[in-house]
Design a protein around this motif. Structure first.
Motif, PDB file in Angstrom:
ATOM      1  N   PHE A  56      -7.570   1.148  -3.118  1.00  0.00           N
ATOM      2  CA  PHE A  56      -6.361   1.407  -2.510  1.00  0.00           C
ATOM      3  C   PHE A  56      -5.320   1.533  -3.579  1.00  0.00           C
ATOM      4  O   PHE A  56      -5.281   0.861  -4.514  1.00  0.00           O
ATOM      5  CB  PHE A  56      -6.048   0.355  -1.591  1.00  0.00           C
TER       6      PHE A  56
ATOM      7  N   ALA B  32       0.735  -1.149   0.114  1.00  0.00           N
ATOM      8  CA  ALA B  32       0.003  -0.039   0.048  1.00  0.00           C
ATOM      9  C   ALA B  32       0.794   1.150  -0.196  1.00  0.00           C
ATOM     10  O   ALA B  32       1.892   1.089   0.459  1.00  0.00           O
ATOM     11  CB  ALA B  32      -0.768  -0.030   1.155  1.00  0.00           C
TER      12      ALA B  32
ATOM     13  N   VAL C 144      -1.694   0.912  -4.754  1.00  0.00           N
ATOM     14  CA  VAL C 144      -0.552  -0.153  -4.331  1.00  0.00           C
ATOM     15  C   VAL C 144       0.377  -0.175  -5.013  1.00  0.00           C
ATOM     16  O   VAL C 144       0.313   0.477  -6.300  1.00  0.00           O
ATOM     17  CB  VAL C 144      -1.217  -1.621  -4.257  1.00  0.00           C
TER      18      VAL C 144
END
Length: 260
Positions: A138, A123, A140
């Motif tokens: 998210f 992340a 990443v």
């Protein structure tokens, strides 16, 4: 194109991808306990653009456009988990499928990489809530690529424990699929979980190996468990010899290794 499905369908799909080149042999492919995040399976179903067959012909963008600036990103920024540096793994994506890594949060952005289920992720600390069925995304890092994935397909692994004693007597089965069914049914006494075969099943040196994500609804911190099973193979079928279970956590891992 396929999505996570109930155990019977997942097992059938896994049998079709047995011995596929992308399912590399591993002594125990269960991730290191320090690896990481996920959305509960009760979230809205994924759109068709998020998970694809590994054999799909459409390639991701070879030269992706410039990533959008922060002020041009859709949705609302989310602070907190997962923080930058959190190691993540892909969950609930079958062995013969891929997860799209996108230039920005949302399916309207180009796919810049096609991630197989064993891709390690880290992340960056940038997270966006697109609201409703669009979900939480998210940002990443996957190898040299940096992009966005929807949170429902990533999880933070917690403690990895040997749970072989739970299977007493050890189940036997005539086929690979039946062995996976027997293990999942013994593990999920409620019958409400969804099982997705993410590795194998393969047989090497008279040993069956498979990895199965068993995702259970109803808990906003524990997504489920990743079971890695090993069974002896002979002319009569298979006999279970070992099972390890990795907790799949949606909000982080406590010092004990259990989901926070």
């Amino acid at each position: 194109m396929q999505r996570a499905r109930a155990l019977t369908a997942a097992t059938a799909a896994a049998l079709l991808c047995a011995l596929v080149g992308s399912c590399d042999l591993a002594t125990d492919p269960s991730p290191d306990p320090s690896t990481t995040t996920a959305e509960p399976p009760s979230d809205p179903a994924p759109t068709e653009d998020e998970v694809e067959d590994a054999d799909a012909t459409e390639d991701p963008t070879e030269t992706p456009p410039t990533p959008p600036a922060e002020e041009d990103l859709p949705g609302t920024a989310l602070d907190g988990y997962p923080e930058a540096g959190t190691r993540l793994l892909i969950v609930g994506v079958e062995a013969q499928e891929i997860l799209n890594l996108r230039l920005g949060p949302g399916i309207d952005f180009d796919s810049i990489a096609r991630l197989p289920p064993d891709s390690p992720l880290t992340a960056t600390g940038r997270n966006r809530d697109l609201g409703g069925s669009a979900g939480i995304w998210f940002q990443v890092r996957a190898g040299d690529d940096v992009g966005w994935v929807i949170s429902r397909f990533v999880a933070e692994p917690g403690a990895v424990r040997d749970v072989t004693d739970r299977f007493d007597p050890p189940p036997t089965a005539e086929t690979r699929g039946d062995m996976i069914d027997a293990v999942v049914q013994e593990w999920d006494q409620t019958g409400t979980a969804t099982a997705i075969v993410v590795f194998g099943p393969i047989v090497v040196d008279e040993s069956l190996q498979a990895r199965v994500d068993v995702l259970a609804p109803g808990d906003d911190s524990v997504l489920g468990a990743r079971l890695f099973l090993v069974a002896d193979a002979d002319d009569d079928g298979f006999t279970l010899t070992r099972v390890t279970a990795t907790q799949l956590c949606a909000r982080g891992v406590a010092g004990t290794g259990d989901c926070a």
